[in-house]
Design an enzyme around this catalytic site. Structure first.
Site, PDB file in Angstrom:
ATOM      1  N   MET A 378      -1.853  12.509 -27.200  1.00 54.65           N
ATOM      2  CA  MET A 378      -1.748  13.150 -25.893  1.00 54.65           C
ATOM      3  C   MET A 378      -3.106  13.090 -25.218  1.00 54.65           C
ATOM      4  SD  MET A 378      -0.088  14.593 -23.555  1.00 54.65           S
ATOM      5  CE  MET A 378      -0.795  15.129 -22.001  1.00 54.65           C
ATOM      6  N   GLU A 413      -4.591   5.836 -24.600  1.00 54.12           N
ATOM      7  CA  GLU A 413      -5.021   7.191 -24.239  1.00 54.12           C
ATOM      8  C   GLU A 413      -6.279   7.179 -23.382  1.00 54.12           C
ATOM      9  OE1 GLU A 413      -2.845   9.471 -24.791  1.00 54.12           O
ATOM     10  OE2 GLU A 413      -1.695   8.043 -25.980  1.00 54.12           O
TER      11      GLU A 413
END
Length: 1000
Positions: A378, A413
């Site tokens: 994330m 990411e």
């Protein structure tokens, strides 16, 4: 009157001194006073009745989760719930804005001051949030999000001074609250005020609350690991897409960007991390630590992040001074497992800054490796969180495939720090604006790190383009930009259509524009919307401007709306113009919506603007390709000179998002070309021809024999990519056929294509780890060798089986693992499937004892390869009911058991029996649920299994989103293929084969 001033106060303000009066006047006044008193009494009684009714109404509403509006309307006049307000025409939803799925937009947060106290002993936390709010439109209602929070106190004040154009009411001060309540149906919290908030003024909302640190993987959740036989805990956030509301009251929609100042109080044995560096640390009298973090830039709530853990770190620094740290378990840091990710992150920040011409915005970037996480990673701004097996690398035991996957996750990411964090999609319908870009740059960024891997020109085709076309060729697919209304709809947009189709469309567009103009457009887009939000039209406008700056007048929006607002993609059919027998320069081109199910092909209205690159070739050469724009259903175009033995080739290097079909004569010429001199056609197009041919045949656009004849050239194929494309389609056929009586006809045919190249390539040399294996220039060779070993062992090559068994036996007898890391997963799986129960127990033991996360993953998957149904059943039960298998790996265990022909029935039955447990555990992270449903059902292919799936959907469809309709369509397609094509397929395989012939 129960709140605020009574009538007597209001009247007192109007009293004036009067002259003396006579007795007569006094008598009259007494009568008037008596009458007035009776009037007041009547009014009091009426008001009291109204208040009682209002309270009862509120109580009734609260019981069914729908509190009623209080006794005063926004304008201040007394009214009953549901009656018209002063405008007289506003609907119920405007009067009760918490009943709609979106926040009303009347208020906008500017800054959050968030103070949290985290207790790891009992996994609870308490907090206070102070939100500076700007009023956009007058309102009495403050509506924001909470979920599972216990709200204690609420207060609202008008700020004493404004900034810029904004101001507060004179003097500021506390606003009186009529009431406040939770509305769980929409995960909202409502504060009803006595007075309206005024536009262009600032207010402050203060809320204190308590909550649990959850054991599920969303919101603010806990995880654990073992160090020196001691269990240690950590707590970390996962707020995307709508789980910040589980950790603090907030305006939890991406458009409501604000700045954040966070303070975390916790036991001093832990450290705490957040998006920004620690600004100050205070030790309180009870010896607890409070870390206050610097103020963030403007960002969406779902990018706020924090963690409380006892990890250690390694760090590096960029030339511009950005501090990069990787935090992980102390034993992982001391072993150097995080060094590789740290090294490439430093290089990637430089790559993206150069490519986008926009600096990284924060002073630091932390990478946090956690044992449990619902996703691979994330991209929280400044604090990206990864599950351990996507960021920790043990150079001794990790395969090149594992290292490549880890590299791409990190590249993905880091890209999000620009596409997502800095510029955020306005709403979830355009989530592909961040995910598609990050997925596309996985390949560009990896090419920057390791140019010899050639990822964008090669692996992108098989791993992105070919994979997503399988999904997008279903009638249950959806447009890449899809409407999102309810909170429950948001998770379903995070699917491979958003990620992989988004990436494929961006790649197609980049190729049409050319890299310099593409980069120019992206730079302008990022600079124009930094720290804000953007929609797809904003991107199209900037890219169109970049094109116009070079005199190329292409309306990107008009072109791309066809690709983003329509589902699916076209099949482009190219054929020679047969008007006469003379050489000709013209071809006929048509487009049609590609669908696997023939019975769904009734929607001919879909059309695309297709950038088609076409080349013509013959046995020894291929012409320079030209770009043709296809706008209509059928068109005629001029190309190079075409003779009887000249073939046509479309979608050069597979840059377009569509399939290409040809007339049968052209297919024959292409197959002959591959058999005689494959190098004339590029590696990318050889892979594309294989994928297109098999999928066109599967969908009924082509006879079944054409793809089988096409792969007859593979013994002469020297490159990895076409073999990889072939293995993907062959494994799909394998799962369709592996329970049929004539299966050996198919497996023998595959082995015949594999044998010579497999024996030529051999096996990698044994030894404890190939130092820097993937970094060597021989990457393509190693990957081809691995692909051939996998095909040979999977389809039953006896020599391959003997080699795998020998490796396992040597490991067991010597307790030294000399199996080359790049093929360990193949050897483990083959050994477990062929050898006895003792080998399964040995692998199970090694799974528990190893500390290398990459090794743990492949050992667990190997356990699913057993032919012993008892062992498979034991593994399924252990994975779900004990802590022996990590929570995020349970889904993979069930899916891999289902891929095993001996375990397919078992996994399918187990999935249905445990659905309630699985759905409760993973249902809120719909991406995981979707992966589970698709993985368990995609290889079901009998009428019995289809009926079982239909029964399951009827009884259990709640919470599965679009995954079940998609699964049903795939299984219907599998059953239909058996009914329509299996006989023809096996018929061709039974014929004596002439490898260079074209048997119709």
């Amino acid at each position: 009157m129960r709140n605020g001033r009574g009538l007597s106060d209001q009247w007192a303000e109007s009293v004036v001194v009067r002259p003396r009066t006579t007795e007569r006047h006094i008598t009259v006044h007494k009568k008037l006073v008596l009458g007035f008193a009776l009037s007041i009494l009547t009014l009091i009684i009426v008001t009291a009745v109204a208040v009682v009714l209002s309270v009862r109404n509120e109580e009734c509403g609260a019981r069914d989760g729908t509190p009623a509006v209080g006794s005063r309307a926004p304008g201040g006049s007394a009214r009953l719930n549901g009656s018209r307000d002063r405008a007289g025409e506003r609907g119920e939803e405007e009067v009760q804005p918490w009943r709609t799925s979106r926040l009303p937009g009347t208020l906008r947060p500017r800054h959050y001051e968030l103070r949290l106290s985290v207790c790891m002993d009992n996994f609870t936390f308490s907090g206070e949030v102070s939100i500076e709010i700007e009023c956009v439109n007058a309102t009495r209602f403050i509506v924001l999000h909470t979920d599972r929070l216990e709200v204690d106190q609420v207060s609202v004040t008008a700020e004493g001074s404004g900034s810029g154009r904004l101001s507060s009411r004179p003097g500021g001060g506390a606003m009186r609250i009529h009431r406040h309540f939770a509305f769980p149906l929409n995960q909202m919290y409502v504060v009803v005020l006595h007075r309206e908030l005024k536009p262009m003024r600032l207010y402050r909302l203060n809320i204190s609350f308590d909550a649990a640190i959850e054991d599920e993987l969303l919101g603010f959740f806990r995880s654990s690991y073992t160090l020196h036989r001691e269990k240690r805990y950590l707590a970390v956030t996962q707020f995307s897409p709508i789980h910040a509301r589980k950790a603090f009251p907030c305006f939890d929609e991406p458009i409501y960007k604000a700045t954040f100042t966070l303070s975390l109080r916790h036991d001093p044995q832990y450290i705490s991390l957040s998006n920004m560096p620690v600004e100050s640390t205070v030790l309180s009298e009870d010896a607890w630590v409070t870390n206050r973090f610097s103020r963030t830039p403007r960002m969406s709530t779902y990018y706020l992040a924090w963690a409380v853990c006892n990890f250690t770190y390694r760090e590096t620094q960029t030339d511009s001074g950005v501090v990069i740290r990787l935090y992980a378990r102390p034993d992982a840091i001391s072993s150097g497992a995080g060094d590789y990710a740290l090294h490439i992150t430093k290089r990637l920040l430089g790559f993206y800054q150069d490519y986008f011409q926009v600096q990284y915005s924060l002073p630091k970037l932390d990478l946090l490796a956690v044992p449990k996480h619902p996703y691979a990673a994330m991209e929280n701004w400044g604090l990206s969180v990864f599950v351990e097996q996507k960021i920790l690398l043990d150079a001794e035991v990790s395969s090149s495939s594992y290292q490549m996957e880890l590299t791409m996750v990190v590249v993905h990411e880091i890209c999000h720090q620009w596409f997502g964090d800095l510029v955020t999609p306005v709403w979830w319908e355009d989530v592909w604006l961040k995910e598609g870009f990050a997925h596309f740059f996985e390949y560009l960024g990896t090419d920057f790190l390791f140019p010899k891997w050639n990822m964008e020109n090669q692996r992108f085709l098989t791993d992105v383009l070919h994979e997503v076309m399988l999904l997008d060729g279903l009638s249950s697919s959806h447009p890449i930009s899809q409407e999102v209304q309810q909170a429950t709809d948001i998770d379903r947009v995070f699917d491979w259509i958003a990620y992989k189709k988004g990436a494929a469309l961006i790649r197609m567009l980049a190729n049409v524009m050319g890299q310099p103009l593409f980069q120019k457009g992206l730079n302008d887009y990022l600079l124009s919307h930094m720290y804000g939000n953007a929609a797809r039209d904003d991107l199209w406008n900037k890219l169109s401007q970049a094109m116009r700056s070079e005199g190329r007048d292409i309306d990107i929006g008009e072109m791309m709306d066809r690709w983003t607002l329509q589902m699916g993609y076209p099949v482009i059919t190219i054929s020679k113009n047969r008007s006469d027998q003379l050489p000709t320069h013209y071809i006929a081109v048509s487009q049609e919506h590609f669908l696997y199910g023939q019975d769904h092909r009734n929607n001919n209205s879909l059309q695309w603007q297709v950038p088609l690159m076409v080349a013509v070739g013959n046995t020894s050469m291929i012409s320079a390709e030209g770009l043709i724009w296809i706008n209509n259903k059928t068109e005629t175009h001029r190309v190079g000179e075409i003779h009887e033995n000249t073939w046509l080739l479309g979608n050069i290097n597979q840059t377009g998002y569509f399939r290409v079909n040809y007339d049968l004569q052209n297919w024959k010429l292409l197959i002959q070309q591959l058999h005689s001199n494959p190098q004339v056609i590029s590696v990318g197009n050889r892979a594309g021809l294989i994928d297109d041919a098999f999928n066109l045949a599967r969908a009924g656009y082509l006879p079944q024999n054409i793809p089988l004849q096409l792969i007859g050239y593979l013994p002469e194929e020297p490159s990895f990519l076409p073999w990889h494309a072939a293995s993907r389609v062959l494994y799909q056929l394998d799962k369709l056929l592996d329970r049929t009586d004539e299966y050996s006809l198919f497996s023998d045919y595959v082995l015949k294509q594999v044998a010579s190249r497999y024996h030529q390539m051999g096996w990698p040399s044994p030894g404890p780890g190939n130092e820097g294996n993937i970094l060597q220039s021989s990457y393509q060779t190693e990957e081809l060798q691995r692909e051939l070993i996998m095909l040979a062992c999977s389809f039953g090559n006896k020599q391959c089986h003997r080699q795998a068994v020998a490796y396992i036996s040597d490991w067991i007898s010597s307790n030294k693992n000399r199996i080359p890391p790049n093929i360990r997963d193949i050897v483990y799986c083959t050994g477990v499937s062929l050898m006895d129960e003792d080998v399964w127990e040995f692998i199970w033991m090694k799974f528990h004892s190893t500390g290398a996360v990459s090794e743990k993953k492949i050992l667990l998957e190997a356990l699913t390869c057993s032919d012993n149904v008892f062992l498979l059943n034991r593994l399924l039960n252990l994975s779900l009911s004990s802590e022996l298998v990590p929570e995020q790996d349970v889904i993979d265990v069930i899916i891999h058991v289902g891929r095993n022909p001996q375990g397919r029935d078992l996994a399918w039955k187990y999935f249905r029996e445990k659905w309630d447990i699985l759905n409760a555990r993973y249902g809120e992270a719909l991406f995981m649920n979707s992966k589970l449903i698709g993985g368990v059902t995609e290889f079901l292919n009998t009428e019995k299994e289809l009926n079982e799936l239909k029964e399951f959907i009827q009884s259990s469809s709640v919470g599965a989103g679009p995954a079940l309709p998609r699964a049903l369509e795939i299984v219907e397609g599998n059953v239909r293929w058996h009914r329509l094509h299996r006989r023809q397929f096996y018929q061709w395989l039974r014929k004596p084969q002439n490898s260079n012939g074209f048997n119709g």
